[in-house]
Design an enzyme around this catalytic site. Structure first.
Site, PDB file in Angstrom:
ATOM      1  N   HIS A 155       1.741  -3.142 -43.181  1.00  0.00           N
ATOM      2  CA  HIS A 155       0.491  -3.485 -43.857  1.00  0.00           C
ATOM      3  C   HIS A 155      -0.756  -2.906 -43.204  1.00  0.00           C
ATOM      4  O   HIS A 155      -1.863  -3.364 -43.448  1.00  0.00           O
ATOM      5  CB  HIS A 155       0.380  -5.007 -43.978  1.00  0.00           C
ATOM      6  CG  HIS A 155       1.304  -5.576 -45.008  1.00  0.00           C
ATOM      7  ND1 HIS A 155       2.662  -5.673 -44.801  1.00  0.00           N
ATOM      8  CD2 HIS A 155       1.076  -6.054 -46.264  1.00  0.00           C
ATOM      9  CE1 HIS A 155       3.227  -6.210 -45.872  1.00  0.00           C
ATOM     10  NE2 HIS A 155       2.300  -6.444 -46.768  1.00  0.00           N
TER      11      HIS A 155
ATOM     12  N   SER B 295       6.440  -4.321 -48.736  1.00  0.00           N
ATOM     13  CA  SER B 295       6.039  -5.722 -48.702  1.00  0.00           C
ATOM     14  C   SER B 295       7.046  -6.569 -49.483  1.00  0.00           C
ATOM     15  O   SER B 295       8.238  -6.535 -49.205  1.00  0.00           O
ATOM     16  CB  SER B 295       4.608  -5.869 -49.240  1.00  0.00           C
ATOM     17  OG  SER B 295       4.096  -7.156 -48.973  1.00  0.00           O
TER      18      SER B 295
ATOM     19  N   GLU C 270       8.573  -5.349 -40.338  1.00  0.00           N
ATOM     20  CA  GLU C 270       7.124  -5.525 -40.276  1.00  0.00           C
ATOM     21  C   GLU C 270       6.768  -6.821 -40.984  1.00  0.00           C
ATOM     22  O   GLU C 270       7.579  -7.397 -41.699  1.00  0.00           O
ATOM     23  CB  GLU C 270       6.403  -4.343 -40.945  1.00  0.00           C
ATOM     24  CG  GLU C 270       6.769  -4.101 -42.402  1.00  0.00           C
ATOM     25  CD  GLU C 270       5.974  -4.904 -43.403  1.00  0.00           C
ATOM     26  OE1 GLU C 270       4.915  -5.453 -43.035  1.00  0.00           O
ATOM     27  OE2 GLU C 270       6.409  -5.000 -44.556  1.00  0.00           O
TER      28      GLU C 270
END
Length: 321
Positions: free
Chosen positions: A294, A112, A228
């Site tokens: 995620h 992330s 992502e």
């Protein structure tokens, strides 16, 4: 690329918080994640300021830098895991001692928002970093076994290995309710068939794009991009961010897109529509709905490492990690 020494049973892993603070975790979560890493044979220690928390649930730049530097400086520490993601790890980039980090290569793993600091370290030092579970990820109950298996394969073994799809996946809020979870069968999906071999860059798309125009952005040319994004994205922002990154990257060899959370509304139809806009993607292998990002579970992959991608049979083999 400089490949850090693999982790071994008995090694010390330092937990640091270059983005959000460990203070947002529950006591039970910290306890269970620690116990599970210890069950893998690791000694777990924490940065001095890993649980410091300010107005934005983080710590000061100075304290976060101090913890990162100390983790790389300490010869007893063999691996570094981030507590969790967040929004602000890019604040640290001008203040990191890249010479210190490059002279003390070791496993550095998170995902992330950690994409910013991991990519910068790779760009500035030539050291492979890793996109994979945070410390907090180890407090997840269901789905953790597959995730841990590929964490160990990437960070604890030397032999090349293939990443294969998980059996089932979920994007529910497991950290709020570990018992009542919804899973469905995993299916990696092919947008364009082909094979490619090359260096891996990427991870969280919107975070990586923060590095554009800076000295911390890796050279993405001729790479295989792994991208992502999280529930804060929508089809329009994913389309915009992808176009921006592809314009910076130039020619790439392949694209692998991590699975989106349902609330993002980035559906099959939307992904196909967005990818259709880019002529370069019609001539290279492209996979999507892959097990990273995620949703759970996720595999671990090397930023700056190398892979062989065969989208026709949905296979990814890591060859340098």
């Amino acid at each position: 690329m400089n490949v850090p020494v693999k982790l071994q049973i008995g090694d010390e892993i330092r937990i640091v918080a270059p983005s959000r603070s460990g203070a947002i975790l529950s006591e039970d979560g910290v306890k269970s994640a620690t116990e599970r890493l210890e069950a893998l044979g690791f000694k777990v220690t924490f940065g001095t300021y890993a649980f410091e928390s300010d107005l934005q649930h983080s710590a000061s730049i100075e304290h976060r830098i101090e913890d990162v530097h100390e983790a790389f400086r300490d010869p007893a520490v063999k691996g570094i895991l981030t507590v969790i993601g967040g929004f602000n790890s890019n604040e640290l980039l001008p203040f990191l001692d890249y010479e210190l980090i490059g002279n003390n290569p070791k496993v550095f793993c998170g995902y992330s928002d950690i994409t910013a600091i991991a990519s910068a370290i790779t760009a500035k030092t030539g050291m492979i970093t890793y996109s994979g579970p945070h410390f907090s990820s180890f407090s997840m109950d269901i789905g953790r076994e597959w995730q841990t298996e590929f964490f160990k394969k990437c960070l604890m073994q030397e032999e090349h290995f293939a990443i294969t799809p998980s059996e089932q996946w979920s994007d529910d809020s497991w950290y709020m309710d570990q018992e009542n979870r919804t899973f469905e069968p995993t299916e990696w999906k092919v947008y364009n068939e082909g094979t490619a071999e090359g260096q891996i860059f990427g991870a969280n798309l919107c975070t990586l794009n923060l590095l554009q125009g800076t000295e911390y952005m890796p050279d993405l040319g001729d790479s295989i991009l792994f991208l992502e994004d999280d529930e804060m994205t929508i089809p329009e922002t994913f389309a915009r961010d992808l176009a921006s990154l592809l314009q910076v990257a130039g020619e790439i060899r392949g694209l692998v897109i991590g699975r989106f959370q349902r609330s993002s509304k980035v559906t099959d139809e939307q992904i196909q529509y967005i990818l259709d806009k880019h002529p370069m993607l019609q001539n290279i292998p492209v996979l999507y709905d892959v097990d990273f990002g995620h949703t759970q579970p996720m595999f671990t992959f090397p930023i700056g490492g190398e892979a062989i991608l065969n989208s026709a049979d949905c296979s990814i083999e890591l060859t340098k990690f």
